[in-house]
Design a protein around this motif. Structure first.
Motif, PDB file in Angstrom:
ATOM      1  N   SER A 173      12.749  -7.281  43.071  1.00  0.00           N
ATOM      2  CA  SER A 173      13.277  -6.895  41.764  1.00  0.00           C
ATOM      3  C   SER A 173      12.932  -7.938  40.709  1.00  0.00           C
ATOM      4  O   SER A 173      12.652  -9.101  41.020  1.00  0.00           O
ATOM      5  CB  SER A 173      14.789  -6.709  41.832  1.00  0.00           C
ATOM      6  OG  SER A 173      15.440  -7.948  42.066  1.00  0.00           O
TER       7      SER A 173
ATOM      8  N   GLN B 164      11.756   1.834  37.256  1.00  0.00           N
ATOM      9  CA  GLN B 164      12.888   1.513  36.389  1.00  0.00           C
ATOM     10  C   GLN B 164      13.888   2.645  36.600  1.00  0.00           C
ATOM     11  O   GLN B 164      13.710   3.742  36.089  1.00  0.00           O
ATOM     12  CB  GLN B 164      12.441   1.412  34.926  1.00  0.00           C
ATOM     13  CG  GLN B 164      11.521   0.242  34.674  1.00  0.00           C
ATOM     14  CD  GLN B 164      11.089   0.133  33.228  1.00  0.00           C
ATOM     15  OE1 GLN B 164       9.904   0.252  32.907  1.00  0.00           O
ATOM     16  NE2 GLN B 164      12.046  -0.102  32.345  1.00  0.00           N
TER      17      GLN B 164
ATOM     18  N   THR C  45      21.787  -5.777  31.317  1.00  0.00           N
ATOM     19  CA  THR C  45      20.803  -5.841  32.403  1.00  0.00           C
ATOM     20  C   THR C  45      19.991  -4.563  32.388  1.00  0.00           C
ATOM     21  O   THR C  45      20.553  -3.471  32.347  1.00  0.00           O
ATOM     22  CB  THR C  45      21.481  -5.994  33.770  1.00  0.00           C
ATOM     23  OG1 THR C  45      22.221  -7.211  33.799  1.00  0.00           O
ATOM     24  CG2 THR C  45      20.436  -6.021  34.884  1.00  0.00           C
TER      25      THR C  45
ATOM     26  N   HIS D   4      14.814  -7.972  37.247  1.00  0.00           N
ATOM     27  CA  HIS D   4      15.729  -7.395  36.245  1.00  0.00           C
ATOM     28  C   HIS D   4      15.732  -8.219  34.962  1.00  0.00           C
ATOM     29  O   HIS D   4      15.772  -9.453  35.011  1.00  0.00           O
ATOM     30  CB  HIS D   4      17.148  -7.315  36.791  1.00  0.00           C
ATOM     31  CG  HIS D   4      17.284  -6.471  38.026  1.00  0.00           C
ATOM     32  ND1 HIS D   4      16.441  -5.416  38.311  1.00  0.00           N
ATOM     33  CD2 HIS D   4      18.170  -6.542  39.065  1.00  0.00           C
ATOM     34  CE1 HIS D   4      16.801  -4.860  39.446  1.00  0.00           C
ATOM     35  NE2 HIS D   4      17.830  -5.524  39.934  1.00  0.00           N
TER      36      HIS D   4
ATOM     37  N   LYS E  58      17.113  -2.808  34.753  1.00  0.00           N
ATOM     38  CA  LYS E  58      16.635  -3.005  36.122  1.00  0.00           C
ATOM     39  C   LYS E  58      15.172  -2.627  36.308  1.00  0.00           C
ATOM     40  O   LYS E  58      14.658  -1.709  35.661  1.00  0.00           O
ATOM     41  CB  LYS E  58      17.496  -2.183  37.093  1.00  0.00           C
ATOM     42  CG  LYS E  58      18.947  -2.637  37.139  1.00  0.00           C
ATOM     43  CD  LYS E  58      19.750  -1.791  38.102  1.00  0.00           C
ATOM     44  CE  LYS E  58      21.203  -2.275  38.139  1.00  0.00           C
ATOM     45  NZ  LYS E  58      22.036  -1.415  39.016  1.00  0.00           N
ATOM     46  N   CYS E  59      14.538  -3.362  37.224  1.00  0.00           N
ATOM     47  CA  CYS E  59      13.141  -3.099  37.571  1.00  0.00           C
ATOM     48  C   CYS E  59      12.922  -3.508  39.022  1.00  0.00           C
ATOM     49  O   CYS E  59      13.320  -4.606  39.424  1.00  0.00           O
ATOM     50  CB  CYS E  59      12.210  -3.895  36.658  1.00  0.00           C
ATOM     51  SG  CYS E  59      10.469  -3.839  37.131  1.00  0.00           S
ATOM     52  N   THR E  60      12.310  -2.639  39.796  1.00  0.00           N
ATOM     53  CA  THR E  60      11.866  -2.999  41.137  1.00  0.00           C
ATOM     54  C   THR E  60      10.387  -2.692  41.247  1.00  0.00           C
ATOM     55  O   THR E  60       9.853  -1.846  40.517  1.00  0.00           O
ATOM     56  CB  THR E  60      12.642  -2.247  42.231  1.00  0.00           C
ATOM     57  OG1 THR E  60      12.479  -0.838  42.029  1.00  0.00           O
ATOM     58  CG2 THR E  60      14.115  -2.597  42.206  1.00  0.00           C
TER      59      THR E  60
ATOM     60  N   LYS F 200      17.559  -9.522  31.582  1.00  0.00           N
ATOM     61  CA  LYS F 200      18.946  -9.808  31.233  1.00  0.00           C
ATOM     62  C   LYS F 200      19.034 -10.509  29.885  1.00  0.00           C
ATOM     63  O   LYS F 200      18.085 -11.151  29.431  1.00  0.00           O
ATOM     64  CB  LYS F 200      19.591 -10.701  32.308  1.00  0.00           C
ATOM     65  CG  LYS F 200      19.604 -10.067  33.685  1.00  0.00           C
ATOM     66  CD  LYS F 200      20.275 -10.960  34.707  1.00  0.00           C
ATOM     67  CE  LYS F 200      20.257 -10.296  36.077  1.00  0.00           C
ATOM     68  NZ  LYS F 200      20.979 -11.058  37.097  1.00  0.00           N
TER      69      LYS F 200
END
Lengths: 116, 116
Positions: free
Chosen positions: B73, B6, B20, B75, B22-24, B77
């Motif tokens: 990813s 994150q 948003t 993500h 984020k996460c990968t 939202k």
């Protein structure tokens, strides 16, 4: 909605003392977990438990730690000789299953453990 | 090995604006992906999950997340943020590959602050 309950909400213990953290998982859940979260840091997995035995554990879960399901409803985490670095929030979680169609884990509100 | 990142410690957004978080992720097989929310002094609450199927997943409280395999990813939202959405958000991943760990790996968390 059924919940995972943890007691106590806050535990203060002298360094070197034993501490037992208690959890009552959701009644029809079969898998149980302990996590810890040091203040401001990420959630870290400690151990998972199924069918009265440990199924997975992390390198954090050393010989100082043990888990037990003594009576079919409670799930406990024991720390035998606490250290200052054991101070953290400890979360219990349970899930219905751990199969590949993954069930989410349900978390309790945590026990804040403070080692003095 | 599975991991999740994150990249933002904190996200600030005005109430009513889209948000948003984020996460990968990184897994060797296909991912199971989760988002959890943590309010102050509470445990993690499950928001939504991606297992398979539609890349856009809808969850609790109006949140949704989009799985993007090429960008690895997931993500989180929401079209219109509320002040009450202010909390800590955790992304988690589990590898669906047979023989892998059943335990999800959590990200470090992203603090979402929604300003009135």
């Amino acid at each position: 909605e059924p919940e995972v309950t943890q007691t106590p909400s806050h535990q203060v213990t002298q360094m070197g003392q034993e501490v037992i953290l208690r959890c009552v998982p959701i009644s029809n859940h079969l898998y149980f977990y302990w996590y810890r979260q040091i203040l401001g840091q990420k959630v870290e997995f400690l151990v998972s438990f199924y069918n009265n035995e440990i199924s997975e554990k992390s390198e954090i879960f050393d010989d100082q730690f043990s888990v037990e399901r003594p009576d079919g409803s409670n799930f406990t985490l024991k720390i035998r000789s606490t250290k200052l670095e054991d101070s953290a929030m400890y979360f219990c979680a349970s899930s219905l299953s751990r199969d590949r169609v993954s069930q989410p884990q349900h978390f309790g509100d945590g026990t804040r453990l403070s080692i003095l | 090995a599975q991991s999740v990142a994150q990249p933002e410690d904190q996200v600030n957004v005005a109430e009513g604006n889209p948000l948003t978080v984020k996460c990968t992720y990184s897994v060797s097989g296909n991912p199971y992906l989760f988002w959890y929310v943590q309010y102050p002094n509470r445990g993690l609450q499950f928001l939504l999950k991606y297992i398979t199927g539609d890349n856009l997943v809808k969850g609790s409280y109006g949140f949704e997340a989009e799985f993007n395999k090429s960008q690895t990813s997931f993500h989180l939202k929401k079209p219109s943020a509320l002040v009450s959405d202010s909390a800590l958000y955790f992304c988690a991943v589990r590898d669906s590959k047979s023989g892998g760990s059943y335990i999800p790996t959590f990200g470090r968390g992203t603090s979402l602050i929604v300003h009135p």
